[in-house]
Scaffold this motif. Structure first.
Motif, PDB file in Angstrom:
ATOM      1  N   PRO A 154      35.357  10.724  25.330  1.00  8.34           N
ATOM      2  CA  PRO A 154      35.582   9.549  24.093  1.00  8.34           C
ATOM      3  C   PRO A 154      35.218  10.630  22.689  1.00  8.34           C
ATOM      4  O   PRO A 154      34.044  11.158  22.878  1.00  8.34           O
ATOM      5  N   PHE A 155      35.857  10.412  22.215  1.00  4.91           N
ATOM      6  CA  PHE A 155      35.766  11.810  20.563  1.00  4.91           C
ATOM      7  C   PHE A 155      36.085  10.832  19.466  1.00  4.91           C
ATOM      8  O   PHE A 155      37.376   9.759  19.405  1.00  4.91           O
ATOM      9  N   VAL A 156      36.092  10.969  18.530  1.00  4.60           N
ATOM     10  CA  VAL A 156      36.909  11.370  16.821  1.00  4.60           C
ATOM     11  C   VAL A 156      36.607  12.537  16.408  1.00  4.60           C
ATOM     12  O   VAL A 156      35.846  13.122  16.399  1.00  4.60           O
ATOM     13  N   LEU A 312      33.453   3.961  14.458  1.00  4.23           N
ATOM     14  CA  LEU A 312      34.580   4.697  15.307  1.00  4.23           C
ATOM     15  C   LEU A 312      34.291   4.603  16.474  1.00  4.23           C
ATOM     16  O   LEU A 312      34.813   4.171  17.386  1.00  4.23           O
ATOM     17  N   LEU A 313      33.674   5.661  16.630  1.00 10.16           N
ATOM     18  CA  LEU A 313      33.172   5.902  18.170  1.00 10.16           C
ATOM     19  C   LEU A 313      32.248   5.699  18.539  1.00 10.16           C
ATOM     20  O   LEU A 313      32.247   5.615  19.600  1.00 10.16           O
ATOM     21  N   VAL A 314      31.372   4.485  18.032  1.00  8.71           N
ATOM     22  CA  VAL A 314      30.350   3.664  19.191  1.00  8.71           C
ATOM     23  C   VAL A 314      31.508   2.609  19.387  1.00  8.71           C
ATOM     24  O   VAL A 314      30.774   2.220  20.152  1.00  8.71           O
ATOM     25  N   GLN A 315      33.065   2.232  18.755  1.00 11.89           N
ATOM     26  CA  GLN A 315      33.344   0.793  19.082  1.00 11.89           C
ATOM     27  C   GLN A 315      34.185   2.011  20.299  1.00 11.89           C
ATOM     28  O   GLN A 315      34.271   1.027  21.382  1.00 11.89           O
ATOM     29  N   LEU A 316      34.294   2.683  19.914  1.00  9.95           N
ATOM     30  CA  LEU A 316      35.429   3.675  21.164  1.00  9.95           C
ATOM     31  C   LEU A 316      34.272   3.294  22.537  1.00  9.95           C
ATOM     32  O   LEU A 316      34.063   3.248  23.555  1.00  9.95           O
ATOM     33  N   LEU A 317      32.623   3.657  22.614  1.00 11.94           N
ATOM     34  CA  LEU A 317      32.395   3.429  23.224  1.00 11.94           C
ATOM     35  C   LEU A 317      31.525   2.061  24.290  1.00 11.94           C
ATOM     36  O   LEU A 317      31.567   1.860  25.237  1.00 11.94           O
ATOM     37  N   GLU A 318      31.691   1.129  23.312  1.00 14.43           N
ATOM     38  CA  GLU A 318      31.543  -0.402  23.676  1.00 14.43           C
ATOM     39  C   GLU A 318      32.978  -0.972  24.161  1.00 14.43           C
ATOM     40  O   GLU A 318      32.808  -1.653  25.001  1.00 14.43           O
ATOM     41  N   ALA A 319      33.970  -0.317  23.530  1.00 15.73           N
ATOM     42  CA  ALA A 319      35.216  -0.828  24.034  1.00 15.73           C
ATOM     43  C   ALA A 319      36.739   0.514  24.981  1.00 15.73           C
ATOM     44  O   ALA A 319      37.483   0.557  24.141  1.00 15.73           O
TER      45      ALA A 319
END
Length: 346
Positions: A154-156, A312-319
């Motif tokens: 996961p990255f942004v 946005l990255l934290v959002q990706l980590l959570e979903a």
């Protein structure tokens, strides 16, 4: 056809594919002196499988409860600390740090070992120490970005980033929208011929976005002047001559350095800014002398971009199954004193 599986492989998968134990894979990943513990041929076989299957080591296997370390990596494609990079990177890093603190995460800055900056080395990446990473840089290695995407890590990316194949997650400044508004403002002031100029490679994504906004300045496209790409500031005096010859009364300068040199060359020719030539500066401060001129132009929201990229990255980590996400951040405007209505024709 890519052999990268739908879900990123585990150490156990790599061990099975390479025909070795999981302990051997761990030795290779931890960069110990494998020549003592395993043969060079075995080590190379493990690295080859990692490369073929896009393996990225995952720290979550040894993280705290909940599967994450609460650490976010920051990776830049060029050094952060030289003086020339301070103005560019500092606001991004400030926004990232503030948002990370608000969300309960720590930041970990990655630099490349061994000279050339690389995300991947020997088939793996050190980014696995973090749950995910924020990438930024003016001259990124697109192949490495694509490889990281294919690995499932996961990255942004901070900045508009187009790649071949599936999209990547990014947060970008709305250069196109801001440049369009500034161009339309020039026409509204009465300018009949407006041009766009830059120094250097116009193929970079931010440059293309800005030029796209210039060309989309509806309903005024039929009035837009040419786009000039200069190799260096040494060509700016010739540009001013071309502007005069073409009856162009306003120019959008992509870089502040270009705007500064336009002022110098115009003054040398007896022209006044903005009386004889209006100049808009589009927010790229690379190499600028910062001569104190109150430029009219756009303000790049670097700190806000850093904040939103972290969120946005934290959002990706959570979903993690949400797919690529992107956000656009509106640019600010500096009213300045370098734009005005054109002179009345005699």
């Amino acid at each position: 056809m890519s052999r990268t599986p739908a879900k990123r492989p585990t150490q156990a998968d790599i061990a099975r594919l390479a025909g070795v134990s999981q302990a051997t894979v761990s030795l290779v990943l931890n960069e110990r002196d494998a020549s003592i513990r395993i043969s060079p041929a075995t080590r190379e076989r493990v690295l080859t499988v990692m490369r073929e299957w896009g393996y990225v080591a995952n720290a979550s296997a040894r993280s705290l409860a909940g599967g994450r370390n609460k650490i976010i990596g920051v990776y830049t494609f060029e050094p952060v600390f030289p003086t020339s990079g301070v103005d560019f990177y500092f606001p991004f890093l400030l926004g990232m740090e503030q948002e990370a603190a608000d969300l309960g995460y720590d930041l970990l800055l990655f630099t490349s070992a061994g000279g050339e900056r690389q995300i991947f080395r020997d088939g793996s990446t050190r980014l696995w120490h973090a749950d995910g990473a924020l990438l930024l840089g003016r001259d990124p290695n697109v192949e490495e970005i694509e490889r990281l995407r294919d690995s499932g890590y996961p990255f942004v990316y901070v900045g508009h980033r187009e790649v071949s194949g599936p999209p990547v997650s990014y947060v970008a400044a709305d250069y196109a929208g801001a440049t369009q508004q500034l161009t339309e403002r020039l026409f509204q002031l009465g300018h009949q011929r407006v041009a766009y100029a830059r120094i250097g490679n116009g193929g970079a994504q931010p440059s293309r976005d800005r030029e796209g906004g210039f060309r989309q300045a509806t309903p005024y496209q039929h009035l837009a002047g040419p786009v000039w790409t200069l190799d260096s500031v040494a060509e700016v005096d010739g540009l001013v001559e071309e502007l005069q010859r073409g009856g162009i009364t306003a120019v959008l300068a992509e870089q502040q350095l270009l705007a500064e040199e336009l002022l110098v060359c115009a003054t040398r020719r007896g022209l006044a800014i903005p009386d004889d030539l209006s100049v808009v500066e589009l927010g790229d401060s690379t190499g600028a002398r910062h001569d104190g001129t109150p430029w009219t132009g756009l303000i790049v929201p670097r700190e806000q971009m850093g904040r939103q990229a972290m969120g946005l990255l934290v959002q990706l980590l959570e979903a993690p199954d949400s797919g690529a996400l992107s956000e656009s951040v509106r640019c600010g405007f500096a009213p300045g004193a370098t734009v005005g209505p054109p002179k009345e024709l005699p």
